[in-house]
Design a protein around this motif. Structure first.
Motif: not given
Length: 229
Positions: A34-45
């Motif tokens: 939320p701080g960067d207003r972006r999405w990243g890959l999670g642990t499942a990936a």
């Protein structure tokens, strides 16, 4: 990456992008920053990528061994790895003039019903098996055959450990039998399993001889991935 950038790259509405991201986040494949207003890959990936990386050497090393095994016994052979409660088939060597099987590369089947899965489950710590199959709801059946309760599964795995190999008879596909042996890695963990499948209604085969052949191939693959003799 920003959701708007993903929507643009995919050519789909922004609302659809957020819906897909929410589902991926629920299953651990992405995380919202939320701080960067972006999405990243999670642990499942990460786990998915790590699983793929781990199985690739097995497939490369196992394919020629399974081809030789299939040639020697005249039956189809396959290599599978554990994926949760399932097995995932990563190599299949179909013998000439043998029927197609459901164990094609990329197919997932319930581990407790397959010879490959039983071979690997029998090599796991009992606590790990209990965590995977805590109650009867985790034990699905395909043809009203196979272990229906955790107690049934524990008894079956005791038999597998005593015999030194696993087997199944029509629980995946009626009219077909399989035997399998686990491939242990350097830590003694079941990295994969080698199996042979043949039609039960054809010429009578010596199941013990086929199990011995599968075990020898599994032992050679284990040696190649670092398991001590």
């Amino acid at each position: 990456m920003a959701a708007q950038s993903m929507a643009t790259a995919l050519g789909i509405p922004r609302s659809s992008t957020y819906h897909l991201l929410a589902t991926l986040e629920q299953h651990g494949y992405v995380v919202h920053l939320p701080g960067d207003r972006r999405w990243g890959l999670g642990t499942a990936a990460f786990e998915l990528g790590g699983g793929y990386a781990r199985q690739q050497p097995l497939a490369r090393l196992g394919r020629p061994l399974l081809a030789g095994l299939s040639d020697r016994v005249g039956e189809s052979a396959h290599l599978a790895v554990l994926a949760g409660r399932d097995v995932l088939y990563i190599v299949e060597e179909r013998a000439p003039r043998r029927p197609a099987l459901v164990t094609d590369v990329g197919v997932r089947l319930p581990a407790h019903l397959t010879a490959t899965g039983r071979a690997m489950l029998a090599a796991l710590p009992r606590e790990q098996v209990r965590a995977l199959f805590p109650d009867a709801t985790a034990l699905t059946l395909r043809h009203d055959a196979g272990p229906a309760t955790p107690r049934d599964l524990r008894e079956l795995l005791r038999e597998v450990r005593a015999a030194g190999h696993a087997s199944e008879d029509g629980e995946i596909t009626p009219g077909f039998r399989s035997v399998a042996a686990a491939v242990l890695d350097h830590a003694g963990w079941p990295a994969a399993a080698v199996a042979i499948t043949w039609p039960a209604d054809g010429a009578e085969r010596d199941a013990k001889a086929l199990a011995s052949a599968a075990s020898a191939t599994a032992a050679e693959l284990a040696r190649r991935i670092g398991h001590p003799a």
